[in-house]
Design a protein around this motif. Structure first.
Motif, PDB file in Angstrom:
ATOM      1  N   VAL A   1      10.043  33.139   3.125  1.00  0.00           N
ATOM      2  CA  VAL A   1      11.095  33.520   3.165  1.00  0.00           C
ATOM      3  C   VAL A   1      11.863  33.854   1.336  1.00  0.00           C
ATOM      4  CG1 VAL A   1      12.863  31.723   2.581  1.00  0.00           C
ATOM      5  CG2 VAL A   1      11.334  30.564   3.881  1.00  0.00           C
ATOM      6  N   SER A   2      10.919  33.659   0.803  1.00  0.00           N
ATOM      7  CA  SER A   2      11.620  34.580  -0.548  1.00  0.00           C
ATOM      8  C   SER A   2      11.160  35.430  -0.633  1.00  0.00           C
ATOM      9  CB  SER A   2      10.117  33.931  -2.386  1.00  0.00           C
ATOM     10  OG  SER A   2       8.835  34.665  -1.742  1.00  0.00           O
ATOM     11  N   CYS A   3      10.060  36.634   0.160  1.00  0.00           N
ATOM     12  CA  CYS A   3      10.442  37.548   0.376  1.00  0.00           C
ATOM     13  C   CYS A   3      10.993  38.343   1.069  1.00  0.00           C
ATOM     14  CB  CYS A   3       8.984  38.232   1.359  1.00  0.00           C
ATOM     15  SG  CYS A   3       7.460  38.066  -0.221  1.00  0.00           S
ATOM     16  N   TYR A   4      11.131  37.521   2.041  1.00  0.00           N
ATOM     17  CA  TYR A   4      12.376  38.047   3.117  1.00  0.00           C
ATOM     18  C   TYR A   4      13.940  38.191   2.105  1.00  0.00           C
ATOM     19  CZ  TYR A   4      16.640  37.017   5.705  1.00  0.00           C
ATOM     20  OH  TYR A   4      17.639  38.120   6.636  1.00  0.00           O
ATOM     21  N   LEU A   5      13.955  36.956   1.259  1.00  0.00           N
ATOM     22  CA  LEU A   5      15.302  36.934   0.459  1.00  0.00           C
ATOM     23  C   LEU A   5      15.488  38.076  -0.672  1.00  0.00           C
ATOM     24  CD1 LEU A   5      15.991  32.696   0.067  1.00  0.00           C
ATOM     25  CD2 LEU A   5      16.602  34.529   1.576  1.00  0.00           C
ATOM     26  N   GLU A   6      14.289  38.511  -1.017  1.00  0.00           N
ATOM     27  CA  GLU A   6      13.734  39.753  -2.349  1.00  0.00           C
ATOM     28  C   GLU A   6      13.057  40.605  -1.546  1.00  0.00           C
ATOM     29  OE1 GLU A   6      12.579  37.263  -5.987  1.00  0.00           O
ATOM     30  OE2 GLU A   6      11.333  36.563  -4.699  1.00  0.00           O
ATOM     31  N   ARG A   7      13.173  41.060  -0.541  1.00  0.00           N
ATOM     32  CA  ARG A   7      13.185  42.425   0.307  1.00  0.00           C
ATOM     33  C   ARG A   7      13.459  43.510  -0.373  1.00  0.00           C
ATOM     34  NH1 ARG A   7      16.754  39.962   3.579  1.00  0.00           N
ATOM     35  NH2 ARG A   7      17.869  41.270   5.042  1.00  0.00           N
ATOM     36  N   ASP A   8      15.079  43.426  -0.699  1.00  0.00           N
ATOM     37  CA  ASP A   8      16.037  44.360  -1.475  1.00  0.00           C
ATOM     38  C   ASP A   8      15.381  44.700  -2.715  1.00  0.00           C
ATOM     39  OD1 ASP A   8      16.469  42.301  -2.180  1.00  0.00           O
ATOM     40  OD2 ASP A   8      18.754  43.009  -3.211  1.00  0.00           O
ATOM     41  N   LEU A   9      14.571  43.481  -3.765  1.00  0.00           N
ATOM     42  CA  LEU A   9      14.135  44.032  -4.794  1.00  0.00           C
ATOM     43  C   LEU A   9      12.774  44.721  -5.146  1.00  0.00           C
ATOM     44  CD1 LEU A   9      15.097  40.359  -6.488  1.00  0.00           C
ATOM     45  CD2 LEU A   9      16.515  43.005  -7.026  1.00  0.00           C
ATOM     46  N   ASP A  10      12.451  44.135  -4.190  1.00  0.00           N
ATOM     47  CA  ASP A  10      10.107  44.192  -3.967  1.00  0.00           C
ATOM     48  C   ASP A  10      10.743  46.079  -3.380  1.00  0.00           C
ATOM     49  OD1 ASP A  10       9.648  41.614  -4.466  1.00  0.00           O
ATOM     50  OD2 ASP A  10       9.048  40.771  -1.720  1.00  0.00           O
ATOM     51  N   ALA A  11      11.878  45.943  -2.688  1.00  0.00           N
ATOM     52  CA  ALA A  11      11.654  47.456  -2.393  1.00  0.00           C
ATOM     53  C   ALA A  11      12.242  47.859  -3.084  1.00  0.00           C
ATOM     54  CB  ALA A  11      12.864  48.235  -0.910  1.00  0.00           C
ATOM     55  N   ALA A  12      12.492  48.191  -4.455  1.00  0.00           N
ATOM     56  CA  ALA A  12      13.248  49.013  -5.452  1.00  0.00           C
ATOM     57  C   ALA A  12      12.176  48.892  -7.400  1.00  0.00           C
ATOM     58  CB  ALA A  12      14.876  48.154  -6.424  1.00  0.00           C
TER      59      ALA A  12
END
Length: 306
Positions: free
Chosen positions: A78-89
């Motif tokens: 769930v955290s990977c979904y919520l933070e997908r924009d941060l992970d991409a950056a």
């Protein structure tokens, strides 16, 4: 979304490349962050063994293993979904399954994670309201307090989120005994205090990455010396908590020796970092902190089984 020169084409190709069932399975495993899941389940298992004084109780043990795995894995997904924009950056995380499109649409990761959390809650409820409440507490602290409310807003985000990391120790003890006392609270405190010493050393090394993504991790918003002093404080307190566990949990000399040696290395290294801060030294401490919980909680379990 920021990509380094020369990598965008390769990553877009990876994003579009169709994958088989094996690649899809690997992607779903990766969003669960199996290394962190294994560590948290190990902490819960060690607390279970110590709380039960080495007695192996079939169903409670199964719940610690299965609910612990499902709950930790689900929260991570769930955290990977919520933070997908941060992970991409961030350079460090941009090759994870959601930024690269290996799980598409991203909501699949969300529903996968929520399903795992539901399984964890149902399993936890079979042992009573205490274990169910602890599982709920862990999910709420990590996903709501940390991910949604503080990670993008507060320099102390890791401290707020670290409480969920201490819950597996409480959960394992409660599964074995049906209650809580000082010993599991100290176990949880040890984990809670270890987490900043682990995460902030990584953040010191990747300060530019966190600043690029706009995440106010402590080392990214204060000078290196101040961050290192905060690190040293949490590491020393973790060392003290590990020593307090020796009488509180009735542990043996093996545990005491392991806690003294490993804790001295971790706390001493962080004090040295505070005196002479550098990103390279922080990276070395991050690597040294990784096996610390395995050593300390492993020694606890061995002492309880002897």
């Amino acid at each position: 979304m920021t990509w380094e020169t020369g990598t965008a084409g390769a990553e877009l190709t990876e994003r579009r490349r169709p994958g088989g069932a094996g690649q899809a399975l690997t992607a779903y495993v990766m969003v669960c962050k199996p290394a962190s899941v294994a560590l948290l389940v190990f902490v819960g298992l060690a607390a279970f063994v110590v709380g039960g004084r080495g007695a192996i109780m079939g169903w409670p043990l199964a719940v610690v293993l299965l609910a612990g795995t499902a709950g930790s894995a689900g929260a991570n997904a769930v955290s990977c979904y919520l933070e997908r924009d941060l992970d991409a950056a961030m350079v460090r995380t941009r090759r994870r399954p959601l930024p690269t499109g290996r799980i598409s649409p991203p909501t699949r990761a969300l529903w996968f994670g929520l399903a795992l959390i539901l399984v964890a809650l149902v399993l936890s409820a079979t042992l009573g309201p205490l274990t169910l409440g602890l599982m709920l507490l862990a999910q709420l602290d990590y996903l709501v307090i940390y991910i949604l409310l503080t990670k993008r807003r507060s320099r102390w985000n890791v401290l707020w989120g670290s409480f969920s990391g201490g819950v597996p120790a409480l959960f394992g003890w409660a599964a074995a005994t049906g209650s809580l006392d000082l010993a599991p609270v100290l176990m949880a405190a040890l984990v809670v205090l270890w987490i900043p010493a682990h995460i902030w050393t990584l953040a010191i090394f990747h300060t530019a990455d966190y600043r690029r993504a706009g995440v106010p991790m402590l080392p990214a918003v204060v000078d290196l010396r101040k961050a290192a002093r905060c690190l040293a404080c949490t590491a020393v307190l973790a060392f003290l908590a590990s020593l307090a566990l020796y009488p509180a949990a009735g542990l043996g000399h093996l545990y005491l020796a392991v806690a003294l040696v490993s804790g001295s290395v971790l706390a001493g290294g962080n004090v040295l970092l505070a005196l002479r801060p550098s990103p390279r030294a922080a990276w070395l401490l991050f690597k040294l902190s990784s096996p610390y919980l395995l050593l300390v909680f492993g020694a606890m379990a061995v002492d309880a089984l002897r």
